[in-house]
Write an enzyme that holds these catalytic residues in place. Structure first.
Site, short mmCIF file in Angstrom:
data_model
loop_
_atom_site.label_atom_id
_atom_site.label_comp_id
_atom_site.label_asym_id
_atom_site.label_seq_id
_atom_site.Cartn_x
_atom_site.Cartn_y
_atom_site.Cartn_z
N ASP A 141 0.86 -1.18 0.00
CA ASP A 141 0.00 0.00 0.00
C ASP A 141 0.90 1.23 0.00
O ASP A 141 1.86 1.30 0.78
CB ASP A 141 -0.90 0.04 1.23
CG ASP A 141 -1.94 -1.08 1.22
OD1 ASP A 141 -2.04 -1.80 0.20
OD2 ASP A 141 -2.63 -1.25 2.25
N ASP A 186 -15.37 -4.18 -0.28
CA ASP A 186 -14.87 -4.03 1.08
C ASP A 186 -16.05 -3.81 2.00
O ASP A 186 -16.86 -2.90 1.77
CB ASP A 186 -13.92 -2.84 1.17
CG ASP A 186 -12.86 -2.86 0.08
OD1 ASP A 186 -12.33 -3.95 -0.20
OD2 ASP A 186 -12.58 -1.80 -0.51
#
Length: 241
Positions: free
Chosen positions: A8, A129
């Protein structure tokens, strides 16, 4: 089953979050390029990357990092975060990224997802998500009124071939993946399912493989040492494109 180690990116740095909370960001590696090279040396063929700045603000923020890794690492790059227009989809896919992940737009602009899937086929994935089974958007800052299974079925109908499912309550916790929700989504649609969030050790890899999932994303477990990437790849078996 494929194993996708994760990087990330926030402000050009490799970071990890806890349960999607941007205030918990902490640096986990010195250099994205060297980290990707290490994953390649460990036997990975894919890498999962997220533009955290793009996810939060919308738009292309850390593109040079992603394109450099796509060009130089020898890994196939799967990229998400802030990809909300066809221009951004095309920009990444035509400059070396192997697969892009559409997240917030799957809820807010499903027509774009359909268009992207029609144009680029299996190079389009949708990231679903969820918090308590409900889909979260805008870098996980907002929670919708759409259930993760409802969205998965809509994305299947839109022509999407790959879904990345994350239980946000598990992400970054090393508490194990949400096997119940993964089993339900894997049964509900014909799409390839990639598990994300909560992977701790080889038990999670074995459980995901037993479910018949297409892939599993590993982040914090690799950085903290609770999971050996070479062992995970070996357990997952022969990798596929």
């Amino acid at each position: 089953m494929i194993v996708l180690p994760a990087i990330d990116i926030q402000g050009g740095n490799c970071v990890r979050l806890l349960k999607g909370d941007f205030s918990t960001a902490h640096k986990v590696a010195e250099n994205p390029e060297d980290t990707a090279a290490g994953f390649r040396a460990a036997g990975a063929s894919w890498i999962h990357m997220v533009d955290l700045d793009g996810a939060k603000n919308g738009g292309v923020v850390n593109a040079p990092v992603f394109l450099k890794i796509a060009a130089a690492s020898g890994l196939k790059v799967e990229l998400g975060g802030g990809i909300r227009t066809m221009e951004t989809v095309s920009y990444y896919l035509e400059n070396g990224v192997s697969r892009v992940i559409l997240g917030s737009v799957a809820v807010k602009n499903p027509a774009l997802v359909r268009e992207a899937a029609e144009r680029y086929g299996d190079r389009i994935a949708v990231g679903i998500d969820a918090k308590n089974g409900m889909v979260a958007t805008e870098g996980w800052l907002d929670t919708s009124s759409v259930s993760y299974l409802e969205l998965a079925k809509k994305m299947e109908q839109a022509g999407v071939k790959t879904i990345i499912f994350t239980d946000i309550s598990k992400d970054g916790t090393l508490q194990g993946v949400n096997m119940e929700q993964l089993a339900l989504i894997n049964e509900a649609v014909s799409c390839d399912i990639i598990a994300s969030g909560g992977v701790r050790d080889l038990h999670d890899i074995a459980a995901c493989k037993k479910l018949g999932l297409y892939g599993v994303i590993c982040g914090k477990s690799i950085y903290c040492g609770s999971l050996s990437l070479p062992d995970a790849i070996e357990m997952a078996g022969e990798q596929t494109c």
